[in-house]
Structure formats: structure tokens, C-alpha cells
Motif scaffolding. Structure first.
Motif, PDB file in Angstrom:
ATOM      1  N   ASP A  81       0.827  -1.206   0.000  1.00  0.00           N
ATOM      2  CA  ASP A  81       0.000   0.000   0.000  1.00  0.00           C
ATOM      3  C   ASP A  81       0.867   1.264   0.000  1.00  0.00           C
ATOM      4  O   ASP A  81       0.385   2.340  -0.341  1.00  0.00           O
ATOM      5  CB  ASP A  81      -0.949   0.008   1.199  1.00  0.00           C
ATOM      6  CG  ASP A  81      -2.243   0.766   0.908  1.00  0.00           C
ATOM      7  OD1 ASP A  81      -2.832   0.510  -0.157  1.00  0.00           O
ATOM      8  OD2 ASP A  81      -2.638   1.620   1.712  1.00  0.00           O
ATOM      9  N   TYR A  82       2.150   1.106   0.378  1.00  0.00           N
ATOM     10  CA  TYR A  82       3.069   2.254   0.396  1.00  0.00           C
ATOM     11  C   TYR A  82       4.274   2.057  -0.515  1.00  0.00           C
ATOM     12  O   TYR A  82       5.080   2.959  -0.675  1.00  0.00           O
ATOM     13  CB  TYR A  82       3.541   2.519   1.841  1.00  0.00           C
ATOM     14  CG  TYR A  82       2.372   2.836   2.737  1.00  0.00           C
ATOM     15  CD1 TYR A  82       1.795   4.103   2.740  1.00  0.00           C
ATOM     16  CD2 TYR A  82       1.783   1.844   3.513  1.00  0.00           C
ATOM     17  CE1 TYR A  82       0.684   4.385   3.502  1.00  0.00           C
ATOM     18  CE2 TYR A  82       0.659   2.118   4.282  1.00  0.00           C
ATOM     19  CZ  TYR A  82       0.118   3.386   4.274  1.00  0.00           C
ATOM     20  OH  TYR A  82      -0.991   3.662   5.021  1.00  0.00           O
ATOM     21  N   ASP A  83       4.373   0.870  -1.104  1.00  0.00           N
ATOM     22  CA  ASP A  83       5.553   0.585  -1.930  1.00  0.00           C
ATOM     23  C   ASP A  83       5.167  -0.242  -3.150  1.00  0.00           C
ATOM     24  O   ASP A  83       5.963  -1.001  -3.672  1.00  0.00           O
ATOM     25  CB  ASP A  83       6.589  -0.179  -1.095  1.00  0.00           C
ATOM     26  CG  ASP A  83       7.935  -0.281  -1.807  1.00  0.00           C
ATOM     27  OD1 ASP A  83       8.367   0.716  -2.422  1.00  0.00           O
ATOM     28  OD2 ASP A  83       8.550  -1.369  -1.754  1.00  0.00           O
ATOM     29  N   GLY A  84       3.905  -0.112  -3.585  1.00  0.00           N
ATOM     30  CA  GLY A  84       3.441  -0.919  -4.703  1.00  0.00           C
ATOM     31  C   GLY A  84       3.156  -0.087  -5.935  1.00  0.00           C
ATOM     32  O   GLY A  84       3.432   1.112  -5.984  1.00  0.00           O
ATOM     33  N   ASN A  85       2.608  -0.759  -6.919  1.00  0.00           N
ATOM     34  CA  ASN A  85       2.237  -0.129  -8.179  1.00  0.00           C
ATOM     35  C   ASN A  85       0.750  -0.399  -8.401  1.00  0.00           C
ATOM     36  O   ASN A  85       0.314  -1.547  -8.415  1.00  0.00           O
ATOM     37  CB  ASN A  85       3.075  -0.736  -9.329  1.00  0.00           C
ATOM     38  CG  ASN A  85       2.713  -0.170 -10.679  1.00  0.00           C
ATOM     39  OD1 ASN A  85       1.638  -0.453 -11.203  1.00  0.00           O
ATOM     40  ND2 ASN A  85       3.602   0.615 -11.236  1.00  0.00           N
ATOM     41  N   ALA A  86      -0.029   0.661  -8.548  1.00  0.00           N
ATOM     42  CA  ALA A  86      -1.484   0.508  -8.642  1.00  0.00           C
ATOM     43  C   ALA A  86      -1.886  -0.407  -9.796  1.00  0.00           C
ATOM     44  O   ALA A  86      -2.801  -1.221  -9.671  1.00  0.00           O
ATOM     45  CB  ALA A  86      -2.149   1.874  -8.787  1.00  0.00           C
ATOM     46  N   ALA A  87      -1.199  -0.293 -10.921  1.00  0.00           N
ATOM     47  CA  ALA A  87      -1.547  -1.110 -12.091  1.00  0.00           C
ATOM     48  C   ALA A  87      -1.277  -2.584 -11.812  1.00  0.00           C
ATOM     49  O   ALA A  87      -2.061  -3.461 -12.192  1.00  0.00           O
ATOM     50  CB  ALA A  87      -0.750  -0.646 -13.302  1.00  0.00           C
ATOM     51  N   VAL A 120      -5.693  11.366   2.207  1.00  0.00           N
ATOM     52  CA  VAL A 120      -4.544  10.865   1.441  1.00  0.00           C
ATOM     53  C   VAL A 120      -3.840  12.014   0.712  1.00  0.00           C
ATOM     54  O   VAL A 120      -3.054  11.778  -0.204  1.00  0.00           O
ATOM     55  CB  VAL A 120      -4.978   9.775   0.432  1.00  0.00           C
ATOM     56  CG1 VAL A 120      -5.406   8.507   1.150  1.00  0.00           C
ATOM     57  CG2 VAL A 120      -6.081  10.275  -0.482  1.00  0.00           C
ATOM     58  N   ASP A 121      -4.115  13.233   1.136  1.00  0.00           N
ATOM     59  CA  ASP A 121      -3.479  14.394   0.504  1.00  0.00           C
ATOM     60  C   ASP A 121      -1.959  14.326   0.614  1.00  0.00           C
ATOM     61  O   ASP A 121      -1.245  14.817  -0.258  1.00  0.00           O
ATOM     62  CB  ASP A 121      -3.969  15.698   1.158  1.00  0.00           C
ATOM     63  CG  ASP A 121      -5.447  15.961   0.867  1.00  0.00           C
ATOM     64  OD1 ASP A 121      -5.986  15.298  -0.044  1.00  0.00           O
ATOM     65  OD2 ASP A 121      -6.042  16.802   1.557  1.00  0.00           O
ATOM     66  N   LYS A 159      -5.502  -2.279  -7.351  1.00  0.00           N
ATOM     67  CA  LYS A 159      -6.278  -1.478  -6.406  1.00  0.00           C
ATOM     68  C   LYS A 159      -5.580  -0.138  -6.237  1.00  0.00           C
ATOM     69  O   LYS A 159      -4.425   0.034  -6.646  1.00  0.00           O
ATOM     70  CB  LYS A 159      -6.425  -2.186  -5.055  1.00  0.00           C
ATOM     71  CG  LYS A 159      -5.148  -2.266  -4.221  1.00  0.00           C
ATOM     72  CD  LYS A 159      -5.469  -2.800  -2.829  1.00  0.00           C
ATOM     73  CE  LYS A 159      -4.269  -2.642  -1.905  1.00  0.00           C
ATOM     74  NZ  LYS A 159      -4.561  -3.039  -0.519  1.00  0.00           N
ATOM     75  N   ASN A 160      -6.273   0.812  -5.646  1.00  0.00           N
ATOM     76  CA  ASN A 160      -5.709   2.146  -5.496  1.00  0.00           C
ATOM     77  C   ASN A 160      -4.702   2.188  -4.354  1.00  0.00           C
ATOM     78  O   ASN A 160      -4.983   1.700  -3.252  1.00  0.00           O
ATOM     79  CB  ASN A 160      -6.830   3.157  -5.211  1.00  0.00           C
ATOM     80  CG  ASN A 160      -7.854   3.203  -6.338  1.00  0.00           C
ATOM     81  OD1 ASN A 160      -7.499   3.336  -7.502  1.00  0.00           O
ATOM     82  ND2 ASN A 160      -9.120   3.076  -5.980  1.00  0.00           N
ATOM     83  N   LEU A 161      -3.526   2.766  -4.608  1.00  0.00           N
ATOM     84  CA  LEU A 161      -2.557   2.943  -3.543  1.00  0.00           C
ATOM     85  C   LEU A 161      -3.123   3.927  -2.522  1.00  0.00           C
ATOM     86  O   LEU A 161      -3.810   4.877  -2.866  1.00  0.00           O
ATOM     87  CB  LEU A 161      -1.230   3.470  -4.106  1.00  0.00           C
ATOM     88  CG  LEU A 161      -0.458   2.530  -5.044  1.00  0.00           C
ATOM     89  CD1 LEU A 161       0.834   3.185  -5.512  1.00  0.00           C
ATOM     90  CD2 LEU A 161      -0.139   1.215  -4.351  1.00  0.00           C
ATOM     91  N   GLY A 162      -2.798   3.688  -1.250  1.00  0.00           N
ATOM     92  CA  GLY A 162      -3.290   4.572  -0.198  1.00  0.00           C
ATOM     93  C   GLY A 162      -4.697   4.255   0.251  1.00  0.00           C
ATOM     94  O   GLY A 162      -5.249   4.958   1.103  1.00  0.00           O
ATOM     95  N   GLU A 168       4.160  12.006   0.917  1.00  0.00           N
ATOM     96  CA  GLU A 168       4.999  12.341   2.074  1.00  0.00           C
ATOM     97  C   GLU A 168       4.994  11.202   3.090  1.00  0.00           C
ATOM     98  O   GLU A 168       6.045  10.864   3.659  1.00  0.00           O
ATOM     99  CB  GLU A 168       4.486  13.631   2.726  1.00  0.00           C
ATOM    100  CG  GLU A 168       5.320  14.094   3.912  1.00  0.00           C
ATOM    101  CD  GLU A 168       4.766  15.347   4.569  1.00  0.00           C
ATOM    102  OE1 GLU A 168       5.233  15.667   5.676  1.00  0.00           O
ATOM    103  OE2 GLU A 168       3.850  15.994   3.991  1.00  0.00           O
ATOM    104  N   ILE A 169       3.833  10.605   3.311  1.00  0.00           N
ATOM    105  CA  ILE A 169       3.751   9.518   4.285  1.00  0.00           C
ATOM    106  C   ILE A 169       4.527   8.292   3.801  1.00  0.00           C
ATOM    107  O   ILE A 169       5.228   7.636   4.579  1.00  0.00           O
ATOM    108  CB  ILE A 169       2.276   9.172   4.570  1.00  0.00           C
ATOM    109  CG1 ILE A 169       1.663  10.308   5.401  1.00  0.00           C
ATOM    110  CG2 ILE A 169       2.136   7.841   5.295  1.00  0.00           C
ATOM    111  CD1 ILE A 169       0.169  10.262   5.527  1.00  0.00           C
TER     112      ILE A 169
END
Length: 309
Positions: free
Chosen positions: A202-208, A251-252, A212-215, A256-257
Motif C-alpha cells: 500500500d506504500y511501496d506498490g504499483n497501482a496497475a 490521502v493528501d 487497487k488504489n494505492l493509499g 509524504e507519508i
């Protein structure tokens, strides 16, 4: 797995067209089918070749699919496995009710095994999964959640069905208590590692790649291990940034997170936690008879750490 897919197709049949349509939609999306694979591998390792392995493999997939349908409604998810979720396509009421159908169909099917131990294992697992879902709901937007609380949720919500799938193989094979426990330990450790790596992605993946959507976890207010460790290891400003994001579901500041999670070493520490669980699974598998199925179980645990989807 071809035989399992045939059982799934046959038992999805319903006189109510929408039931079959929604269930087929989510099952045909693919997925890794890890839980039925786990049951089949365990049966193979222990020498059970009866037809109930296909029936019960379909049962665990139905239970898993039901949880996905309900999860996506609760989480208000819009994307799964790279396409719109069932609730996005068919609406929340249809998703919830078809999830109920899959649960009840699974319970019809497990009776076919004519084994109280099988029914007890699956009934207990389904109950624990439901408890895990409620626990997770209670923990939403709670930035004070610690590692023990996090592990309790994922061992209930995710790892329990892995554990039950592996235990069922031992029950079908008529194995003794020690082997049954080893199988259950393997499943629980594998399921825990699977979820921990999912939380890393969720913090080090690729959405494609992930479909699923990151974050998404952050948006839903889930306090996962990367965030827990980042808050433990970060400075006050970093802790405050992560804490506010969890509490608001914003998720703005996701970029940064993600940077904070990496900079504090939380991402690497989370991967190490997954590796420890994978090793625990391997140690448990090594207690089973030495054959190609056991080798596949060991390989599955070791390769889990490299997953990107």
C-alpha cells in the motif's frame, strides 16, 4: 484446480439470476486462489486424494469471496483486481445479499463432507473472521493501535481462513494431532505474511500491478504495521503527519507519508516481520512428509515475500 473451478461453477448456479451474475463477476476476476491451493497442497502432502478436497477447496473460496463482497461495501472500495468492485457495479444491497448467499451455499456444501470436525473448523473460522472484521471497524482512525492489536485483526480477518484451509487437509487425511497442528501453524503463518506484505504494498506498490488504489488503507483509516512502526521510529513532526492522516483518512499527503515510512526504516522492518512469518510457515511445513507437495508449500512461503499483487 480445474476440478475445483468446475465445482465452483456448478455450485454458483441459482434460480435467481442476479445471484449468479454478481458471484460470477467477482470469482471470474481471477485472484490467486491461495486458500483452495493451500488445501489441495496439504491434502497432497498427506496423501489424501478423495473428491472432498475439491468440494472443500470450493467452500473456502466461497467463504473468502463472501468476505470480499462484504469488505468492499464496508470499505466503500471502488477497485479490486484491476476492475470495478461488485458494489461499484451492482450496488451495495446486491453485494451484501450475494455475499450472504455464498456463505450459506458454503455451509450447504461443507455438510457433504459428513464430518463434524470439518464443520467445526469452518464454522469456527467463519465466526473468527467476522469478529476480525468488527475489530477492524472498531480500530478505524485509531492512531494508538499497537502491533499486538494489528496482529489480532489480521490473524482473525485474513490468516484464519488460511489456517482453516491447511487444517482441513490434515482432517481429510485423518492425520494425528501433531500433523494437524503443524498444518494449521503453516496456514496461520502464511496468511499473516501474506497480509503484512499486502500492507507493505500500500506504500511501496504499483497501482496497475496491484489492481487497487494505492493509499486505500490510509483512506479507510486503517492503522497498518508500516504506519505503526513509522510512528514508533519517526520524529515528532513525522509522527504527527502520520497520526493526522490516520485520524482524518486524508490521502493528501500520501507521497509524504510513503517517504516517512521508507525514511524511518518502517517499510524494511515490516518486510522483516513478513519474512519471520514466512520462515515460521516453512518450519511448520518441514514437519510434514517429504514429497513434491511439501516442497511446493515451502516454495510458496518463500516466494510470498516477492509478491507485487
Amino acid at each position: 484446480m480445474d476440478a475445483v473451478d468446475l465445482v465452483i461453477a456448478q455450485r454458483l448456479d441459482s434460480g435467481v439470476p442476479l445471484v449468479g451474475e454478481v458471484a460470477q463477476y467477482i470469482i471470474s476476476a481471477g485472484g490467486k486462489r491461495l486458500r483452495p491451493v493451500l488445501l489441495l497442497l496439504t491434502c497432497g502432502a498427506l496423501g489424501y486424494t478423495g473428491h472432498q478436497r475439491h468440494n472443500l477447496a470450493a467452500v473456502v473460496e466461497f467463504i473468502h469471496t463472501a468476505t470480499l463482497l462484504h469488505d468492499d461495501v464496508v470499505d466503500e472500495s471502488t477497485l479490486r483486481r484491476g476492475r470495478p468492485t461488485a458494489n461499484e457495479n451492482f450496488g451495495n444491497p446486491a453485494s451484501v445479499l450475494v455475499g450472504d448467499f455464498l456463505y450459506s451455499r458454503a455451509f450447504q456444501m461443507m455438510v457433504d463432507a459428513q464430518s463434524m470436525r470439518v464443520m467445526q473448523t469452518l464454522a469456527d473460522a467463519t465466526n473468527v473472521i467476522a469478529e476480525g472484521e468488527v475489530l477492524q471497524l472498531m480500530n478505524m482512525h485509531d492512531a494508538t493501535l499497537n502491533e499486538d492489536g494489528y496482529l489480532l485483526v489480521i490473524r482473525s480477518k485474513t490468516a484464519k481462513l488460511f489456517e482453516a484451509s491447511a487444517r482441513l487437509g490434515a482432517i481429510l487425511a485423518g492425520s494425528d494431532a501433531a500433523i494437524e497442528t503443524a498444518c494449521a501453524d503453516y496456514g496461520q503463518a502464511l496468511g499473516t505474511a501474506f497480509q503484512v506484505i499486502d500492507d507493505v504494498l500500500d506504500y511501496d506498490g504499483n497501482a496497475a500491478e496491484m489492481g487497487k488504489n494505492l493509499g486505500d488503507d490510509l483512506r479507510e483509516g486503517k492503522t497498518t504495521l508500516p504506519l505503526i512502526l513509522a510512528m514508533q521510529r519517526g520524529n515528532e513532526a513525522q509522527r504527527q503527519t502520520v497520526r493526522e492522516a490516520i485520524e482524518t483518512g486524508s490521502v493528501d499527503k500520501i507521497t509524504e507519508i510513503a517517504a516517512i515510512v521508507r525514511a524511518t526504516g518502517a517499510l524494511e522492518a515490516t518486510r522483516n516481520a513478513a519474512a519471520a512469518e514466512a520462515q515460521r510457515a516453512i518450519n511448520a511445513a518441514m514437519l510434514l512428509p517429504d514429497n513434491p507437495h511439501r516442497t511446493a508449500m515451502v516454495h510458496l512461503a518463500s516466494q510470498l515475500l516477492n509478491r507485487r499483487t
